[in-house]
Scaffold this active site. Structure first.
Site, PDB file in Angstrom:
ATOM      1  N   HIS A 126      -3.313   6.937   3.137  1.00 14.51           N
ATOM      2  CA  HIS A 126      -3.732   5.671   2.554  1.00 14.51           C
ATOM      3  C   HIS A 126      -5.113   5.303   3.106  1.00 14.51           C
ATOM      4  O   HIS A 126      -5.380   5.456   4.290  1.00 14.51           O
ATOM      5  CB  HIS A 126      -2.719   4.578   2.882  1.00 14.51           C
ATOM      6  CG  HIS A 126      -3.177   3.220   2.456  1.00 14.51           C
ATOM      7  ND1 HIS A 126      -3.579   2.962   1.170  1.00 14.51           N
ATOM      8  CD2 HIS A 126      -3.323   2.064   3.150  1.00 14.51           C
ATOM      9  CE1 HIS A 126      -3.946   1.686   1.080  1.00 14.51           C
ATOM     10  NE2 HIS A 126      -3.799   1.131   2.256  1.00 14.51           N
TER      11      HIS A 126
ATOM     12  N   ASN B 178     -10.154  -0.074  -0.010  1.00 14.46           N
ATOM     13  CA  ASN B 178      -8.690  -0.041  -0.078  1.00 14.46           C
ATOM     14  C   ASN B 178      -8.256  -0.502  -1.467  1.00 14.46           C
ATOM     15  O   ASN B 178      -8.336  -1.683  -1.796  1.00 14.46           O
ATOM     16  CB  ASN B 178      -8.108  -0.958   0.995  1.00 14.46           C
ATOM     17  CG  ASN B 178      -6.591  -0.944   1.027  1.00 14.46           C
ATOM     18  OD1 ASN B 178      -5.939  -0.367   0.158  1.00 14.46           O
ATOM     19  ND2 ASN B 178      -6.007  -1.602   2.022  1.00 14.46           N
TER      20      ASN B 178
ATOM     21  N   CYS C 110       0.812  -1.220   0.000  1.00 11.21           N
ATOM     22  CA  CYS C 110       0.000   0.000   0.000  1.00 11.21           C
ATOM     23  C   CYS C 110       0.845   1.270   0.000  1.00 11.21           C
ATOM     24  O   CYS C 110       0.325   2.364  -0.224  1.00 11.21           O
ATOM     25  CB  CYS C 110      -0.944   0.001   1.193  1.00 11.21           C
ATOM     26  SG  CYS C 110      -2.157  -1.346   1.153  1.00 11.21           S
TER      27      CYS C 110
END
Length: 334
Positions: free
Chosen positions: A256, A286, A116
């Site tokens: 994020h 996500n 990520c």
């Protein structure tokens, strides 16, 4: 000689049309809209449904927007970096495939896999090429088809992930704008808590690995959450402090989009208000390496030249980091 900085001159983004809601997921696994919303803050996510389509197809949409917005022809691009954990193939690099599909023929291109944190790692690397003068027009794209490695029988992970892509163009400037500072870290101890068990050279695909569903995301949520909250916040605060940025002078935190509680914890540690935080996790979930550029894409019209942004992420590896960007143009004019 004046210092050369790498400035973002255009942003592009793309998410698939298909919307997978919490209500639909609740018919697939033992979960509910209330359970998902209260624990992670996600209401829906986008899924790439078309057969034979991969991360590169998402990326092409975002990259073409960047080319158009920046007035750049494909043959002017001299580097393209793709951050992804869901490449089209083990090889060649998805960046090569994107370049081919976008008719980019004069660039070298490669992938970065940092979970990520991938977009941060790619943005930092690309900025160094621009700062040295060796590259003039560099595209950085984060692209993920997370649905390809999501086990939709596992209620702990299938609620989290979505598909999408975002891209930026980096160009040189002598103004004090652009990518001005970064703090990136990694520690491999965390690899056991978030990974894909099979499919690599250690454990190649077999009937057994497929039967055991080892080609999907495995996550120990408790350990990942604990480290994400502290490490993402710590590097974001460090970047603020060493650049003299206060909560009052920070325009936007671009975090994020993994979990609303992680986002809120990071903002609290930085001493900023929720109104200063870009949040779209409720719509997209996500999207791993695509979350940060998708935020920039959605907020572009609100960004003004001189705005102070801190981009922060935490991901598999473990990897984490923060980058200070002083925005280089008025987004409402693009």
């Amino acid at each position: 000689m004046e210092k050369v900085n790498a400035v973002i001159t255009a942003v592009g983004g793309y998410v698939p049309d298909y919307v997978l809601t919490n209500e639909e997921l609740s018919k697939m696994v033992d979960t509910s809209d209330e359970w998902i919303t209260t624990r992670v803050g996600i209401k829906e996510r986008r899924i790439l449904k078309e057969e034979g389509k991969g991360a590169s197809d998402l990326a092409v949409k975002a990259v073409n927007q960047v080319l158009e917005k920046s007035g750049t022809s494909p043959d002017e691009v001299d580097m393209l970096i793709c951050a992804t954990v869901t490449p089209d193939h083990v090889f060649p690099a998805t960046a090569n495939i994107i370049s081919d599909k976008c008719d980019i023929r004069n660039a070298h291109s490669f992938d970065i896999n940092a979970g990520c944190s991938g977009f941060l790692y790619a943005l930092d690397a690309a900025s160094k090429f621009v700062e040295t003068g060796s590259r003039k027009k560099v595209i950085v794209v984060g692209a993920e088809k997370m649905s390809a490695i999501t086990d939709f029988t596992d209620r702990t992970t299938c609620v989290l992930f979505g598909d999408g892509a975002g891209a930026v163009m980096l160009e040189p400037t002598t103004e004090k704008v652009g990518v001005l500072d970064s703090k990136l870290q990694s520690d491999g101890f965390g690899r056991v808590y978030l990974h894909q068990k099979a499919g690599g050279s250690v454990k190649p695909p077999t009937h057994e690995t497929i039967d055991n569903r080892e080609h999907y995301i495995y996550q120990d949520g408790r350990h990942v959450f604990k480290h994400a909250v502290s490490k993402m916040a710590d590097v974001a605060v460090e970047v603020m402090e060493r650049n003299g940025i206060t909560p009052e002078t920070l325009t936007w935190l671009v975090p994020h989009q993994a979990n609303m509680r992680i986002i809120e914890g990071t903002a609290q540690r930085m001493g900023i208000e929720k109104s200063q935080v870009m949040i779209n996790i409720q719509r997209y979930g996500n999207t791993t390496a695509a979350t940060l550029p998708l935020c920039l894409w959605e907020w572009e019209k609100q960004l003004k030249k001189g705005d102070n942004l801190v981009l922060a992420a935490f991901g598999a590896g473990f990897t984490w980091g923060a980058i200070y960007v002083k925005w280089g143009y008025d987004g409402d004019k693009r």
